[in-house]
Scaffold this active site. Structure first.
Site, PDB file in Angstrom:
ATOM      1  N   LYS A  79       0.855  -1.187   0.000  1.00 19.96           N
ATOM      2  CA  LYS A  79       0.000   0.000   0.000  1.00 19.96           C
ATOM      3  C   LYS A  79       0.892   1.238   0.000  1.00 19.96           C
ATOM      4  O   LYS A  79       1.928   1.261   0.689  1.00 19.96           O
ATOM      5  CB  LYS A  79      -0.855  -0.061   1.260  1.00 19.96           C
ATOM      6  CG  LYS A  79      -1.969   0.939   1.397  1.00 19.96           C
ATOM      7  CD  LYS A  79      -2.795   0.593   2.646  1.00 19.96           C
ATOM      8  CE  LYS A  79      -3.974   1.516   2.851  1.00 19.96           C
ATOM      9  NZ  LYS A  79      -4.820   1.075   4.000  1.00 19.96           N
ATOM     10  N   SER A 155      -9.394   0.727   3.163  1.00 22.40           N
ATOM     11  CA  SER A 155      -8.668   1.599   2.264  1.00 22.40           C
ATOM     12  C   SER A 155      -7.529   0.898   1.516  1.00 22.40           C
ATOM     13  O   SER A 155      -6.903   1.491   0.633  1.00 22.40           O
ATOM     14  CB  SER A 155      -8.078   2.777   3.057  1.00 22.40           C
ATOM     15  OG  SER A 155      -7.162   2.317   4.037  1.00 22.40           O
ATOM     16  N   SER A 179      -9.408  -1.887   7.219  1.00 20.53           N
ATOM     17  CA  SER A 179      -8.898  -1.665   5.866  1.00 20.53           C
ATOM     18  C   SER A 179      -8.085  -2.809   5.285  1.00 20.53           C
ATOM     19  O   SER A 179      -7.716  -2.758   4.104  1.00 20.53           O
ATOM     20  CB  SER A 179      -8.082  -0.371   5.816  1.00 20.53           C
ATOM     21  OG  SER A 179      -8.926   0.743   5.941  1.00 20.53           O
TER      22      SER A 179
END
Length: 462
Positions: A79, A155, A179
């Site tokens: 990420k 996310s 997330s």
């Protein structure tokens, strides 16, 4: 031979055994990224030159007869809130583009590469991790490989997309309120949110320091365990995990579930959610031969406390950016941060007080059970751009409520493995949370591995 559906442990075994080279494993990954990323939008940067140099070094070490690590030749991505040397740490934002490139890799990136893995790039995400959808107005949405018109979840949306599409067999995400678990559920993956403080957060762009976790997403429980073991250990740069000893789990993964006290979360976790979500939990419970139900006391208020802490502490982190560059935020993110700046300070104090009480009550529950099963998301992946969803006849905002079942668990830092329900042919994926007491990741991973072995939990690249 390997292909884009190969799992991390299969790739590593083939590289260590000399059946394929690390360079060939990387070629498969880069080819898959080239073929699918334009549509699915998982990556914001591909570090191919760095990756090829790393693969060549692994192949040379093999040719010299050196012992290779447990993740030898495994491509992985992170990420884009993880520091990657030479890249600006975007955290999904427009504002961070102006930051200088990171000078060093995040601790967890370093540890995975020390175990033989090969970093191939940085992944799309919700802006500043304040998101459950996987949609980003600056970089576009990361799309669900099972249906590119649907959300990946957030996310850590790019992390979910990249693994589910077979671009990489392993990705790292972060989990503040769900997330890792939300995209794992919506994309049909295994995901691990470790105990709060278990893995180092050094070299990551934080969202809420009191709630942030980092962890892996993969297509098998074995891959979670291998990567988790590689990333464990104290880190003097992160005081939260500085004192935690390494507790390896991979060798214990097939230890079975005999003697484990397993129950299904009742009440709050059964009130909302589509029927197919609860069917998945029931199938897991049946496979684990349990009919027991328990109540996690005041889970709804636990979620409310997490909301307050998230909003206020996240907003405080971005106070200066909100003053000087408010128009460069996603408006939906900016407005929630602005609301957080206006909340009374005693709300935050009360939220932390309640959180401490709630943590103690849940600890009492774990005196009587070892594992709790609960839904991961209240429904399958919504359509991209969908604002509202209907749950039990009630219209609810999508962005706020995809984490309905994950937030009460994040609030007190419990370890969770999300496992994908296998009986979903032709349907969008759905996942189940396997929740353990603090520092008991091994138990959750053993249960996930057992469910995978008997075929009730399964994931594959699409």
């Amino acid at each position: 031979m390997i292909d884009f559906q190969s799992k991390a442990h299969e790739i590593a075994a083939a590289v260590r055994g000399g059946r394929i080279s690390a360079t060939e494993a990387l070629r498969v990954s880069l080819a898959r990224i080239e073929a699918t990323n334009a549509t699915l939008n998982a990556f914001t940067a591909v570090t191919s030159e760095r990756a090829r140099a790393r693969a060549a070094a692994i192949d040379q070490a093999h040719d010299e007869g050196k012992t290779l690590g447990p993740l030898a030749g495994v491509p992985f991505a992170v990420k884009n809130l993880f520091d990657v040397a030479g890249l600006s740490t975007l955290a999904g934002s427009k504002i961070n583009r102006d930051d200088p490139p990171a000078r060093a890799d995040a601790t967890l990136v370093q540890r995975l590469e020390a175990a033989g893995a090969i970093l191939v790039g940085a992944l799309n995400m919700g802006e500043y991790a304040y998101d459950f959808t996987g949609e980003n107005i600056h970089y576009g949405p990361s799309r669900n490989p099972h249906d590119p018109t649907c959300m990946s979840g957030g996310s850590s949306g790019g992390s979910g997309t990249s693994v589910a599409a077979g671009m990489v067999p392993l990705a790292l995400g972060s989990d503040t309120n769900g997330s890792i678990r939300v995209p794992s559920s919506l994309c049909g993956l295994f995901g691990l949110k470790p105990t709060f403080g278990r893995l180092s957060r050094h070299g990551s762009f934080l969202f809420v320091a009191d709630l942030d976790h980092l962890g892996p997403m993969a297509r098998s429980a074995t891959d979670l365990a291998l990567s988790y073991d590689a990333m464990q250990g104290p880190d003097e740069n992160d005081s939260w995990c500085a004192q935690r000893p390494v507790e390896p789990v991979t060798a214990k993964l097939d230890g079975g579930i005999d003697g484990l006290r397993i129950a299904v979360a009742d009440d709050y976790f059964m009130v909302l959610g589509d029927p197919e979500v609860h069917e998945a939990v029931a199938a897991f419970a049946k496979a684990l031969k349990t009919e027991r139900r328990i109540t996690i006391p005041e889970a709804g208020r636990g979620r409310a406390a997490a909301y307050v802490i998230t909003t206020v502490e996240g907003a405080n982190l971005h106070r200066e950016r909100l003053k000087t560059r408010a128009n460069d935020f996603d408006p939906a993110v900016r407005d929630r941060f602005l609301a957080g700046l206006m909340l009374p300070s005693d709300w935050l104090v009360q939220a932390h007080r309640f959180r401490a009480w709630y943590r103690a009550r849940v600890a009492e529950v774990f005196r009587d059970v070892d594992i709790i099963l609960a839904p991961a998301t209240p429904r399958v992946a919504p359509k991209l751009g969908q604002v509202m969803m209907t749950l039990n006849g009630a219209e609810m905002p999508v962005r706020a409520n995809l984490g309905l079942f994950t937030q009460p668990i994040s609030a007190i830092g419990l370890p969770v493995v999300t496992a994908p329900y296998a009986e979903r042919a032709g349907k969008l994926p759905i996942g189940v949370q396997i929740i353990a007491a603090p520092w008991k990741e091994e138990l959750a991973l053993r249960v996930a591995r057992h469910l995978e072995t008997i075929g009730i939990a399964a994931s594959k690249a699409v």
